[in-house]
Design an enzyme around this catalytic site. Structure first.
Site, PDB file in Angstrom:
ATOM      1  N   ASP A 193      11.715 -22.624 -12.195  1.00 54.70           N
ATOM      2  CA  ASP A 193      10.716 -22.049 -13.105  1.00 54.70           C
ATOM      3  C   ASP A 193      11.101 -22.425 -14.529  1.00 54.70           C
ATOM      4  O   ASP A 193      12.101 -23.131 -14.740  1.00 54.70           O
ATOM      5  CB  ASP A 193      10.593 -20.529 -12.920  1.00 54.70           C
ATOM      6  N   HIS A 267       4.964 -23.949 -15.088  1.00 61.53           N
ATOM      7  CA  HIS A 267       6.278 -23.341 -14.829  1.00 61.53           C
ATOM      8  C   HIS A 267       7.361 -24.405 -14.639  1.00 61.53           C
ATOM      9  O   HIS A 267       8.219 -24.288 -13.767  1.00 61.53           O
ATOM     10  CB  HIS A 267       6.205 -22.409 -13.610  1.00 61.53           C
ATOM     11  N   GLU A 331      -0.682 -20.262 -12.994  1.00 64.33           N
ATOM     12  CA  GLU A 331      -0.494 -20.143 -14.438  1.00 64.33           C
ATOM     13  C   GLU A 331      -0.184 -21.489 -15.100  1.00 64.33           C
ATOM     14  O   GLU A 331       0.871 -21.661 -15.698  1.00 64.33           O
ATOM     15  CB  GLU A 331       0.631 -19.136 -14.716  1.00 64.33           C
ATOM     16  N   TRP A 403      -2.264 -13.713  -5.079  1.00 64.62           N
ATOM     17  CA  TRP A 403      -1.415 -12.795  -5.862  1.00 64.62           C
ATOM     18  C   TRP A 403      -2.200 -11.999  -6.892  1.00 64.62           C
ATOM     19  O   TRP A 403      -1.841 -10.885  -7.216  1.00 64.62           O
ATOM     20  CB  TRP A 403      -0.258 -13.559  -6.517  1.00 64.62           C
ATOM     21  N   TYR A 428       3.905  -6.384  -5.576  1.00 66.45           N
ATOM     22  CA  TYR A 428       4.860  -6.866  -6.580  1.00 66.45           C
ATOM     23  C   TYR A 428       5.934  -5.808  -6.780  1.00 66.45           C
ATOM     24  O   TYR A 428       5.695  -4.749  -7.346  1.00 66.45           O
ATOM     25  CB  TYR A 428       4.142  -7.231  -7.894  1.00 66.45           C
ATOM     26  N   TRP A 479      10.033 -10.661  -8.551  1.00 65.69           N
ATOM     27  CA  TRP A 479      10.204 -11.510  -9.738  1.00 65.69           C
ATOM     28  C   TRP A 479      11.313 -10.900 -10.573  1.00 65.69           C
ATOM     29  O   TRP A 479      11.353  -9.681 -10.770  1.00 65.69           O
ATOM     30  CB  TRP A 479       8.887 -11.589 -10.510  1.00 65.69           C
TER      31      TRP A 479
END
Ligand code: ACM
Ligand code: ZN
Length: 540
Positions: A193, A267, A331, A403, A428, A479
């Protein structure tokens, strides 16, 4: 009257806290028929059909050893035998357990069935079975019972982000151990990432020399304006390929498949910091010091970027035997592509234009996804991507991991694609567990208590039966922006992992939150025996 009410409530709570029953098992088995009597298993021997293979034989041997050490009765002394018999007509993850006053008989058709049967039996025994710590005074019996069990969903996953904060091989194994107790079967390893590249790539050793290390880390949240800690993070915090193989093998011996994620084309700052020519602007870039979404992404107008990705993914395919490779896709801001002559030339070459649904740059990302899908197909692999891969045009054979809620998953199933549900709203585990955030360790935000996780129903009424058949299963995500160490991780994981396991394993008619809470009393004893930190809101 008030005294009577209090008396009854005391009695009820005593019953609630009373000794565990035969079915204090999480996730709850599909069918449990208890009868009178019990079987003493102190010193019992286990006999396992060698057809189950070496890993099953070794796992049963471990179970037998722990039974002997914890009960302190010599192996074979009781004359009792626990049989593990091959039942090839059973499906891969199915098992049954039949306990009479004379013997226990487990039936299964695979390593997984054997392991799941053992996990169920362990939960019916004193918690010392997990450690082998001597507990001669505990009651080493199994209740007479007939259990038949099989999971609802084939995919039962859990993600670990090791980029934002790193967890070493021993910690990753411990994470897998906790999954195994709950009969999860897929470990999604988020290896790269913006904030750190954590897997050795032999062709590009710079990725872990440069890309693993960030100069410093943001303190708290961006909005808190607390600045940066000034402490370099990530030196040596990556896995060698030998360590990766070790984890993959360890997981396989526990019935868990490892799916690696190389998140692209966004990412990717850790790779850009290492090789600035992979970006649209050419940099300079740095390994990201803060949490969020970077505008800098891979330049996909250059062929050299695809060469890089193919070289990396070739090594990944060698290391991971899984059918799936997760390629991220989430993203990915488009602003650099909009202003890059390479990317714009590629868009012209491919004839993409903005339309009412998507921009040309969204179609460019779809092109990337499709190209990587085709490349991985040459290695016999299929791709999984986050639900952003639906934007533009979804790659023909992609599985979607939903997600941003469940909308993406439902849309993908409607298009005939396989789906893994991992909605942030339920799954999450980096979100808060309590409403009052001041009582909790700093977290990403959100509010996902155990009851919310438990309440998740992946097959919505909006879906047809055909669409429902595409929902492979459910995954939770850990995460690690705000999870800096192992103890913090356990706290965020437990007991939500226990709730998740019933969503993944149990048919809706077998789910019951009140029953779950009662069964959690024994599970908490297991957590304690294993020395785990856990959030205790549901016990208060
Ligand atoms: C994600 O949380 N960005 C998949
Ligand atoms: Zn570009």
């Amino acid at each position: 009257m008030r005294i009577l009410v209090s008396f009854i409530s005391i009695l009820l709570s005593l019953q609630f806290l009373s000794a565990k029953t035969a079915i204090d098992v999480i996730p709850c088995p599909a069918s449990v028929v208890a009868s009178e009597g019990k079987l003493s298993v102190a010193g019992a021997r286990c006999k396992v059909d060698s057809k189950f293979g070496k890993a099953a034989v070794a796992a049963v041997k471990d179970f037998e050893e722990n039974l002997f050490r914890a009960s302190t009765v010599k192996k074979g002394e009781s004359g009792v035998v626990v049989f593990f018999e091959m039942a090839s007509e059973m499906s891969d993850e199915e098992y049954s357990i039949s306990v009479s006053e004379k013997a226990a008989v487990v039936k299964a058709s695979s390593l997984k069935g054997v392991l799941y049967a053992m996990e169920t039996m362990k939960q019916m025994l004193p918690v010392a079975i997990y450690t082998g710590a001597p507990a001669p005074d505990a009651e080493w019996t199994l209740p007479c019972v007939e259990i038949k069990d099989n999971p609802r969903f084939a995919y039962r996953g859990l993600l670990l982000d090791v980029s934002r904060h790193f967890f070493d091989v021993e910690q990753v194994k411990r994470y897998i151990d906790l999954m195994v107790i709950h009969k999860l079967n897929t470990f999604h390893w988020h290896l790269t990432d913006d904030q750190g590249w954590r897997i050795e790539i032999k062709r590009y050793p710079e990725l872990t020399q440069i890309g693993a290390v960030r100069k410093e880390t943001i303190i708290g949240r961006w909005a808190d304006k607390k600045g940066f800690d000034g402490i370099p993070y990530g030196e040596g915090m990556w896995y060698t390929q030998d360590q990766i193989k070790e984890v993959v093998e360890y997981a396989a011996s526990k019935g868990v498949e490892v799916i690696p994620e190389i998140d692209l084309p966004g990412h990717m700052l850790a790779a850009l910091a290492t090789f600035p020519e992979l970006g649209c602007t050419g940099g300079p870039y740095e390994v990201c010091r803060w949490w969020g979404v970077s505008k800098d992404v891979l330049c996909v107008g250059k062929e050299s970027t695809f060469m890089f990705l193919e070289n990396v993914l070739s090594e990944i395919c060698e290391l991971f035997p899984s059918k799936y490779i997760h390629i991220g896709g989430d993203e990915c801001p488009k602003v650099r592509w909009q202003n890059c002559h390479h990317c714009q030339a590629k868009i012209r070459e491919l004839g993409y234009r903005d339309d009412i649904n998507h921009s040309a740059e969204h179609y460019l990302q779809s092109y990337v996804t499709k190209r990587i899908e085709d490349f991985l197909a040459t290695k016999g692999k299929k791709i999984v991507g986050w639900d952003e891969i639906l934007e533009g045009e979804i790659a023909p054979d992609a599985t979607v991991m939903s997600w941003r809620g469940t909308k993406g998953g439902i849309a993908a199933a409607r298009l005939g694609h396989d789906v893994i549900m991992a909605p942030n709203t339920y799954c999450y585990f980096n979100y808060y567990q309590a409403k009052d955030q001041s009582t909790e360790p700093l977290a990403r935000g959100g509010f996902t208590p155990v009851s919310k996780v438990y309440s998740y129903e992946p097959l919505s009424d909006e879906m047809t039966d055909e669409e429902k058949s595409h929902i492979l299963g459910v995954q939770a995500c850990m995460w690690s922006e705000y999870i800096t160490d192992w103890k913090g991780l356990e706290y965020m994981l437990l007991p939500r992992l226990s709730a998740l396991s019933e969503v993944q394993w149990c048919k809706p008619e077998n789910k019951d939150y009140e029953s779950f809470l009662k069964r959690m009393i024994h599970m908490a004893e297991i957590y304690k025996a294993l020395g785990c930190d856990y959030a205790n809101h549901i016990f208060n």
